[in-house]
Design an enzyme around this catalytic site. Structure first.
Site, mmCIF file in Angstrom:
data_model
loop_
_atom_site.group_PDB
_atom_site.id
_atom_site.type_symbol
_atom_site.label_atom_id
_atom_site.label_comp_id
_atom_site.label_asym_id
_atom_site.label_seq_id
_atom_site.Cartn_x
_atom_site.Cartn_y
_atom_site.Cartn_z
ATOM 1 N N GLY A 47 0.783 -1.158 -0.021
ATOM 2 C CA GLY A 47 -0.032 0.103 0.026
ATOM 3 C C GLY A 47 1.046 1.135 0.104
ATOM 4 O O GLY A 47 1.939 1.334 -1.035
ATOM 5 N N GLU A 48 0.819 2.106 1.000
ATOM 6 C CA GLU A 48 1.564 3.237 1.065
ATOM 7 C C GLU A 48 2.204 3.336 2.688
ATOM 8 O O GLU A 48 1.319 3.554 3.388
ATOM 9 C CB GLU A 48 0.953 4.426 0.806
ATOM 10 C CG GLU A 48 1.190 5.458 -0.145
ATOM 11 C CD GLU A 48 2.503 6.130 0.543
ATOM 12 O OE1 GLU A 48 3.588 6.034 -0.284
ATOM 13 O OE2 GLU A 48 2.389 6.528 1.735
ATOM 14 N N CYS A 78 6.086 -5.554 0.233
ATOM 15 C CA CYS A 78 6.325 -4.159 -0.348
ATOM 16 C C CYS A 78 6.170 -2.806 0.581
ATOM 17 O O CYS A 78 7.000 -2.845 1.441
ATOM 18 C CB CYS A 78 5.023 -3.847 -1.460
ATOM 19 S SG CYS A 78 5.959 -2.596 -2.798
ATOM 20 N N ARG A 105 12.663 3.185 -0.620
ATOM 21 C CA ARG A 105 11.428 3.325 -1.214
ATOM 22 C C ARG A 105 11.563 3.784 -2.717
ATOM 23 O O ARG A 105 12.331 4.353 -2.905
ATOM 24 C CB ARG A 105 10.687 4.369 -0.395
ATOM 25 C CG ARG A 105 10.628 3.880 1.046
ATOM 26 C CD ARG A 105 9.555 4.950 1.701
ATOM 27 N NE ARG A 105 8.284 4.940 1.155
ATOM 28 C CZ ARG A 105 7.610 6.290 1.359
ATOM 29 N NH1 ARG A 105 8.071 7.311 2.002
ATOM 30 N NH2 ARG A 105 6.452 6.309 0.859
ATOM 31 N N ILE A 134 4.901 -2.983 -7.691
ATOM 32 C CA ILE A 134 4.172 -1.635 -7.934
ATOM 33 C C ILE A 134 4.875 -0.604 -7.047
ATOM 34 O O ILE A 134 5.014 -0.659 -5.759
ATOM 35 C CB ILE A 134 2.581 -1.831 -7.349
ATOM 36 C CG1 ILE A 134 2.061 -3.082 -7.996
ATOM 37 C CG2 ILE A 134 2.074 -0.641 -7.742
ATOM 38 C CD1 ILE A 134 0.606 -3.319 -7.623
ATOM 39 N N ARG A 135 5.223 0.329 -7.538
ATOM 40 C CA ARG A 135 6.246 1.241 -7.110
ATOM 41 C C ARG A 135 7.109 0.725 -5.941
ATOM 42 O O ARG A 135 7.025 1.186 -4.921
ATOM 43 C CB ARG A 135 5.328 2.312 -6.441
ATOM 44 C CG ARG A 135 4.677 3.470 -7.523
ATOM 45 C CD ARG A 135 3.919 4.408 -7.026
ATOM 46 N NE ARG A 135 2.873 4.156 -6.120
ATOM 47 C CZ ARG A 135 1.651 3.481 -6.446
ATOM 48 N NH1 ARG A 135 1.462 3.216 -7.985
ATOM 49 N NH2 ARG A 135 0.926 3.176 -5.595
ATOM 50 N N HIS A 170 4.296 -8.447 -4.805
ATOM 51 C CA HIS A 170 2.955 -8.639 -4.379
ATOM 52 C C HIS A 170 2.538 -10.181 -4.765
ATOM 53 O O HIS A 170 1.868 -10.318 -5.675
ATOM 54 C CB HIS A 170 2.159 -7.657 -4.879
ATOM 55 C CG HIS A 170 2.110 -6.142 -4.506
ATOM 56 N ND1 HIS A 170 1.369 -5.837 -3.552
ATOM 57 C CD2 HIS A 170 2.980 -5.162 -4.527
ATOM 58 C CE1 HIS A 170 1.576 -4.450 -3.247
ATOM 59 N NE2 HIS A 170 2.715 -3.933 -4.266
ATOM 60 N N GLU A 172 0.539 -11.537 -3.340
ATOM 61 C CA GLU A 172 -0.996 -11.664 -3.377
ATOM 62 C C GLU A 172 -1.880 -11.402 -4.501
ATOM 63 O O GLU A 172 -2.944 -11.909 -4.504
ATOM 64 C CB GLU A 172 -1.528 -11.010 -2.047
ATOM 65 C CG GLU A 172 -1.585 -9.603 -2.452
ATOM 66 C CD GLU A 172 -0.139 -8.839 -2.362
ATOM 67 O OE1 GLU A 172 0.569 -9.360 -2.318
ATOM 68 O OE2 GLU A 172 -0.118 -7.481 -2.561
HETATM 69 N N1 GLN Z 1 5.704 3.029 -2.722
HETATM 70 C C1 GLN Z 1 5.060 2.471 -1.505
HETATM 71 C C2 GLN Z 1 5.729 3.096 -0.332
HETATM 72 O O1 GLN Z 1 6.801 3.451 -0.555
HETATM 73 C C3 GLN Z 1 5.118 1.132 -1.576
HETATM 74 C C4 GLN Z 1 4.417 0.347 -2.907
HETATM 75 C C5 GLN Z 1 3.722 -0.545 -2.493
HETATM 76 O O2 GLN Z 1 3.444 -1.236 -1.530
HETATM 77 N N2 GLN Z 1 3.147 -1.360 -3.584
HETATM 78 O O3 GLN Z 1 5.367 2.760 0.628
#
Ligand code: GLN
Length: 194
Positions: A47-48, A78, A105, A134-135, A170, A172
């Site tokens: 997530g973030e 992540c 990150r 993803i990022r 990920h 999942e």
């Molecule tokens: N870019 C997010 C972070 O720095 C992590 C991305 C993700 O969990 N897919 O927290």
């Protein structure tokens, strides 16, 4: 059966719960410290990490999660891996510091905003491992006690720290349950010992 929770403050916790069900568990969602009681293990989803961290601080979950992780396995994917790492870069931010590693990150930059790759460099048995980034962060240092289970472009992306497990991608989001299965196996062993 091992009792496994998924931290459900933010991010793709529902996909993790579904993946755990596919791997044979009956997960529960965790939002309060009291909901950690009696669990054998916990997943911290992607997530973030900054938003998740704020919510963890707001709901008074930092210390309870730290204490939980001193005894029970946590699988961080992540953003979850970022929250478990002892050292966070780009920018530095607080964490649970439960595994000895340095993580940067958003380290792949724009070119890897989101990408699905097939990993051949891994220790999870036969066949390639599909990995959704993803990022994603990059693990820059793995401390003592970390065993790299998979790499991508030479960097560790799945690391076993004995009790805890971290992935920068990920698992999942793919049909392959090997990694969730690996995590559940260690909970079974923990639960049997009690
Ligand atoms: N870019 C997010 C972070 O720095 C992590 C991305 C993700 O969990 N897919 O927290």
């Amino acid at each position: 059966m091992a009792r496994v929770g998924v931290l459900a403050l933010q991010g793709d916790y529902e996909a993790h719960a579904a993946a755990l069900r596919r791997a044979g568990a009956e997960p529960c969602e965790v939002r309060l410290a009291a909901e950690l009681d009696g669990l054998d293990g916990l997943v911290i989803p992607g997530g973030e990490s900054t938003s998740m961290l704020r919510l963890m601080e707001y709901y008074g979950l930092m210390e309870p999660l730290r204490r939980f992780g001193m005894e029970k396995p946590i699988f961080g994917t992540c953003a979850g891996a970022i929250l478990l790492a002892s050292d966070v870069l780009n920018p530095p931010q607080p964490s649970l510091a439960l595994v000895d590693m340095t993580i940067e990150r958003n380290a792949y930059g724009r070119q890897l905003d989101s990408r699905v790759v097939r990993l051949s460099e891994h220790r999870l048995g036969d066949g390639e491992l599909e990995a959704v980034f993803i990022r994603a962060p990059i693990i820059r240092r793995v401390g003592a006690g970390g065993r790299v289970l998979a790499t991508y472009l030479g960097d560790p992306v799945l690391v076993d720290f004995g009790r805890h497990l971290v992935a920068t991608f990920h698992p999942e989001l793919t049909a392959d349950s090997r990694i969730h299965g690996l995590f559940l196996e260690r909970l079974g062993a923990g639960a049997a010992k009690r």
